[in-house]
Write a protein that holds these residues in place. Structure first.
Motif, PDB file in Angstrom:
ATOM      1  N   TRP A 134       0.822  -1.209   0.000  1.00  0.00           N
ATOM      2  CA  TRP A 134       0.000   0.000   0.000  1.00  0.00           C
ATOM      3  C   TRP A 134       0.860   1.265   0.000  1.00  0.00           C
ATOM      4  CZ3 TRP A 134      -1.416  -4.642   1.842  1.00  0.00           C
ATOM      5  CH2 TRP A 134      -2.658  -5.116   1.439  1.00  0.00           C
ATOM      6  N   ASP A 135       2.105   1.170  -0.464  1.00  0.00           N
ATOM      7  CA  ASP A 135       2.915   2.358  -0.746  1.00  0.00           C
ATOM      8  C   ASP A 135       2.387   3.018  -2.024  1.00  0.00           C
ATOM      9  OD1 ASP A 135       4.511   1.925   1.423  1.00  0.00           O
ATOM     10  OD2 ASP A 135       6.327   1.447   0.297  1.00  0.00           O
ATOM     11  N   ALA A 136       2.374   4.332  -2.039  1.00  0.00           N
ATOM     12  CA  ALA A 136       1.792   5.059  -3.173  1.00  0.00           C
ATOM     13  C   ALA A 136       2.542   4.791  -4.473  1.00  0.00           C
ATOM     14  CB  ALA A 136       1.765   6.558  -2.878  1.00  0.00           C
ATOM     15  N   ASP A 137       3.884   4.734  -4.408  1.00  0.00           N
ATOM     16  CA  ASP A 137       4.644   4.519  -5.646  1.00  0.00           C
ATOM     17  C   ASP A 137       4.390   3.133  -6.223  1.00  0.00           C
ATOM     18  OD1 ASP A 137       5.987   3.207  -3.594  1.00  0.00           O
ATOM     19  OD2 ASP A 137       7.857   4.335  -3.830  1.00  0.00           O
ATOM     20  N   PHE A 138       4.294   2.124  -5.346  1.00  0.00           N
ATOM     21  CA  PHE A 138       4.011   0.775  -5.813  1.00  0.00           C
ATOM     22  C   PHE A 138       2.609   0.685  -6.407  1.00  0.00           C
ATOM     23  CE2 PHE A 138       2.209  -3.474  -4.910  1.00  0.00           C
ATOM     24  CZ  PHE A 138       2.991  -4.208  -5.796  1.00  0.00           C
ATOM     25  N   GLY A 278      13.281   7.769  -3.775  1.00  0.00           N
ATOM     26  CA  GLY A 278      12.838   7.960  -2.397  1.00  0.00           C
ATOM     27  C   GLY A 278      11.773   6.965  -1.996  1.00  0.00           C
ATOM     28  N   LEU A 279      11.437   6.979  -0.703  1.00  0.00           N
ATOM     29  CA  LEU A 279      10.464   6.044  -0.151  1.00  0.00           C
ATOM     30  C   LEU A 279       9.125   6.719   0.090  1.00  0.00           C
ATOM     31  CD1 LEU A 279      12.648   4.194   2.526  1.00  0.00           C
ATOM     32  CD2 LEU A 279      11.898   3.306   0.307  1.00  0.00           C
ATOM     33  N   ASP A 280       8.087   5.917   0.095  1.00  0.00           N
ATOM     34  CA  ASP A 280       6.765   6.380   0.484  1.00  0.00           C
ATOM     35  C   ASP A 280       6.858   7.081   1.847  1.00  0.00           C
ATOM     36  OD1 ASP A 280       3.561   5.695   0.138  1.00  0.00           O
ATOM     37  OD2 ASP A 280       4.204   5.640   2.235  1.00  0.00           O
ATOM     38  N   PRO A 281       6.103   8.168   2.061  1.00  0.00           N
ATOM     39  CA  PRO A 281       6.301   8.965   3.277  1.00  0.00           C
ATOM     40  C   PRO A 281       5.659   8.412   4.536  1.00  0.00           C
ATOM     41  CG  PRO A 281       4.533   9.923   1.985  1.00  0.00           C
ATOM     42  CD  PRO A 281       5.105   8.791   1.162  1.00  0.00           C
ATOM     43  N   GLN A 282       4.828   7.376   4.428  1.00  0.00           N
ATOM     44  CA  GLN A 282       4.028   6.976   5.589  1.00  0.00           C
ATOM     45  C   GLN A 282       4.872   6.553   6.790  1.00  0.00           C
ATOM     46  OE1 GLN A 282       0.221   4.700   4.504  1.00  0.00           O
ATOM     47  NE2 GLN A 282       1.420   4.562   2.615  1.00  0.00           N
ATOM     48  N   GLU A 283       5.942   5.794   6.560  1.00  0.00           N
ATOM     49  CA  GLU A 283       6.755   5.345   7.693  1.00  0.00           C
ATOM     50  C   GLU A 283       7.352   6.531   8.447  1.00  0.00           C
ATOM     51  OE1 GLU A 283      10.679   2.673   8.853  1.00  0.00           O
ATOM     52  OE2 GLU A 283       9.657   2.317   6.940  1.00  0.00           O
ATOM     53  N   ASP A 284       7.957   7.470   7.725  1.00  0.00           N
ATOM     54  CA  ASP A 284       8.549   8.631   8.398  1.00  0.00           C
ATOM     55  C   ASP A 284       7.484   9.452   9.108  1.00  0.00           C
ATOM     56  OD1 ASP A 284      11.111   7.984   7.685  1.00  0.00           O
ATOM     57  OD2 ASP A 284      11.200   9.338   5.960  1.00  0.00           O
ATOM     58  N   GLY A 296      -3.136  15.188   5.739  1.00  0.00           N
ATOM     59  CA  GLY A 296      -1.839  15.072   5.099  1.00  0.00           C
ATOM     60  C   GLY A 296      -1.168  13.731   5.264  1.00  0.00           C
ATOM     61  N   PHE A 297      -1.787  12.810   6.036  1.00  0.00           N
ATOM     62  CA  PHE A 297      -1.160  11.505   6.185  1.00  0.00           C
ATOM     63  C   PHE A 297      -1.104  10.795   4.831  1.00  0.00           C
ATOM     64  CE2 PHE A 297      -1.457   6.863   6.955  1.00  0.00           C
ATOM     65  CZ  PHE A 297      -0.211   6.696   7.525  1.00  0.00           C
ATOM     66  N   GLY A 298       0.077  10.327   4.461  1.00  0.00           N
ATOM     67  CA  GLY A 298       0.270   9.638   3.186  1.00  0.00           C
ATOM     68  C   GLY A 298       0.548  10.558   2.017  1.00  0.00           C
ATOM     69  N   VAL A 299       0.424  11.864   2.222  1.00  0.00           N
ATOM     70  CA  VAL A 299       0.678  12.818   1.137  1.00  0.00           C
ATOM     71  C   VAL A 299       2.183  13.019   1.000  1.00  0.00           C
ATOM     72  CG1 VAL A 299       0.365  15.189   0.363  1.00  0.00           C
ATOM     73  CG2 VAL A 299      -1.523  13.985   1.488  1.00  0.00           C
ATOM     74  N   ASP A 300       2.681  12.878  -0.218  1.00  0.00           N
ATOM     75  CA  ASP A 300       4.112  12.973  -0.484  1.00  0.00           C
ATOM     76  C   ASP A 300       4.401  14.269  -1.231  1.00  0.00           C
ATOM     77  OD1 ASP A 300       6.756  12.636  -0.988  1.00  0.00           O
ATOM     78  OD2 ASP A 300       6.576  10.672  -1.953  1.00  0.00           O
ATOM     79  N   ASP A 301       4.923  15.249  -0.512  1.00  0.00           N
ATOM     80  CA  ASP A 301       5.229  16.542  -1.135  1.00  0.00           C
ATOM     81  C   ASP A 301       6.390  16.446  -2.119  1.00  0.00           C
ATOM     82  OD1 ASP A 301       3.216  17.780   0.319  1.00  0.00           O
ATOM     83  OD2 ASP A 301       4.543  18.225   2.002  1.00  0.00           O
ATOM     84  N   ALA A 302       7.191  15.364  -2.004  1.00  0.00           N
ATOM     85  CA  ALA A 302       8.344  15.202  -2.886  1.00  0.00           C
ATOM     86  C   ALA A 302       8.046  14.279  -4.069  1.00  0.00           C
ATOM     87  CB  ALA A 302       9.528  14.643  -2.085  1.00  0.00           C
ATOM     88  N   TRP A 303       6.771  13.962  -4.287  1.00  0.00           N
ATOM     89  CA  TRP A 303       6.379  13.033  -5.344  1.00  0.00           C
ATOM     90  C   TRP A 303       6.731  13.612  -6.712  1.00  0.00           C
ATOM     91  CZ3 TRP A 303       4.481   8.227  -6.215  1.00  0.00           C
ATOM     92  CH2 TRP A 303       3.785   7.974  -7.396  1.00  0.00           C
ATOM     93  N   LYS A 304       7.755  13.057  -7.341  1.00  0.00           N
ATOM     94  CA  LYS A 304       8.168  13.513  -8.671  1.00  0.00           C
ATOM     95  C   LYS A 304       8.602  12.314  -9.517  1.00  0.00           C
ATOM     96  CE  LYS A 304       9.666  18.136  -7.222  1.00  0.00           C
ATOM     97  NZ  LYS A 304      10.814  19.072  -7.096  1.00  0.00           N
ATOM     98  N   PRO A 305       7.656  11.414  -9.820  1.00  0.00           N
ATOM     99  CA  PRO A 305       8.020  10.283 -10.669  1.00  0.00           C
ATOM    100  C   PRO A 305       8.243  10.742 -12.110  1.00  0.00           C
ATOM    101  CG  PRO A 305       5.667  10.330 -10.386  1.00  0.00           C
ATOM    102  CD  PRO A 305       6.223  11.431  -9.513  1.00  0.00           C
TER     103      PRO A 305
END
Length: 380
Positions: A134-138, A278-284, A296-305
């Motif tokens: 359930w990582d956003a990138d995956f 980079g990694l999905d932000p949820q763990e951090d 904002g939980f799960g929102v990745d401000d650095a998302w740049k695929p």
């Protein structure tokens, strides 16, 4: 046995370390299907972490027996080192409890087969916590493949790399527990990466693996047993999974990657390419104290695929913007699916089935065999 409709699922948690405090308890408290009922902590009075102090209204035990005898407990989350999973899960299933087992599921395929057979015999359910499905990138990569936007997959590189040149001073089981007991980088991080590859492509035809000591410059091959006896374990993994349709998946995890940001996914298909860093932000976020219910939980401000696709003419290549999903899919979904599965009582509804975790263990064992012999291992 199914969970009664309208009745909350009472949960007992075994262990009160990082897994319990960060990855499970916040979600059990968030999901209305569950009621956190009991915590088993062996030494609650030693060290800074005390479950009775943090959750005084719950039931607390220092051993499993009182919890196993409690008819109110429906589900037990086993969040202890992997060499305890077989014994604890066996006892819980025999006591009539469903179980959620932290990854890695158990140290061996044989252990997995024992638990699967037992669960079916007593009509209870096993779920394995592979949260990175359930990582956003995956999820983005899986969706692009399912929609055909990348064509047929040709190659996937999947990484879990870090730059940590110094050995950890206070090693947890992840570093100190040998592979034979489910420890080390292969079972800790490799189980995530190989589980994701298995979700995308299934069981590979063949496996080739290398286990190395990146910090010390060491190859763990036919003398791996001697190295393990000396207390040395690999800190780097390099695996190649080969599929019948020609797809090749390269899995890498290590501690000597001088990259910023670190590479994560790179899939090349017949009609497109998808790359992330980079990694999905949820763990951090969870480690930093954020709750699943927080904005904002799960929102990745650095998302740049980077998504490249073949144009309609079949020859030109164009870059396509890809925005992060809003709202993002998160680990919340895992617990929601688990709760609904326990209510349906159907093994096929479990979000991460024990049979799937067993197949991942087959791949991990093939990696170890390949690393030992220097040869590719055929699975199919």
């Amino acid at each position: 046995m199914t969970a009664e409709s309208g009745k909350k699922i009472n949960v007992a948690v075994i262990g009160y370390g990082l897994s319990a405090k960060v990855f499970h308890i916040p979600f059990f408290n968030h999901d209305p299907q569950f009621n956190l009922h009991t915590i088993i902590q062996r030494n609650p009075d030693k060290g800074p972490d005390s479950a009775p102090r943090d959750y005084p209204a719950l039931k607390h035990h220092t051993s499993l027996d009182p919890m196993l005898a409690d008819p109110d407990v429906d589900l037990v989350a086993i969040l202890t080192p992997p060499d305890t999973h077989l014994d604890f899960a066996t006892r819980c299933l025999e006591a009539g409890k469903h179980v959620l087992v932290e990854k890695p599921f158990v140290p061996s395929v044989a252990d997995a087969d024992r638990l699967i057979a037992l669960a079916r015999r007593v009509d209870r359910r096993i779920c394995v916590y592979q949260n990175r499905r359930w990582d956003a990138d995956f999820l983005a990569l899986r969706s692009l493949l399912a929609e055909g936007k990348l064509g047929r997959a040709v190659e996937l590189d999947t990484h879990f790399d870090r730059f940590r040149p110094q050995k950890p001073a206070a090693a947890s089981w992840k570093a100190s527990l040998p592979m034979e007991r489910g420890g080390g980088i292969l079972y800790d991080l490799g189980s995530h990466l190989i589980d994701q590859a298995y979700c995308l492509f299934g069981l590979p035809r063949a496996v080739y693996g290398r286990l190395v000591g990146q910090r010390d410059g060491r190859l763990f091959d036919d003398d791996a047993a001697a190295a393990a006896a000396e207390g040395e374990e690999p800190d780097g993994v390099h695996v190649v999974l080969s599929y019948a349709d020609g797809t090749v998946v390269t899995v890498r995890a290590g501690v000597m990657s001088v990259e910023d940001p670190q590479p994560r996914f790179w899939l090349r298909g017949t009609r497109g390419s998808f790359r992330t860093w980079g990694l999905d932000p949820q763990e951090d976020q969870l480690r930093g104290g954020m709750k699943p219910s927080d904005p904002g939980f799960g929102v990745d401000d650095a998302w740049k695929p980077r998504l490249l696709q073949v144009g309609d003419d079949g020859a030109t290549i164009r870059e396509v913007p890809l925005e992060a999903p809003k709202p993002p899919a998160t680990y919340i979904q895992f617990f929601d699916e688990l709760g609904r599965a326990l209510r349906s009582g159907k093994e096929e509804d479990i979000p991460v089935k024990a049979t799937e975790a067993r197949e991942v263990l087959r791949i991990l064992e093939a990696v170890r065999e390949s690393a030992r012999t220097g040869r590719e291992v055929r699975l199919q």
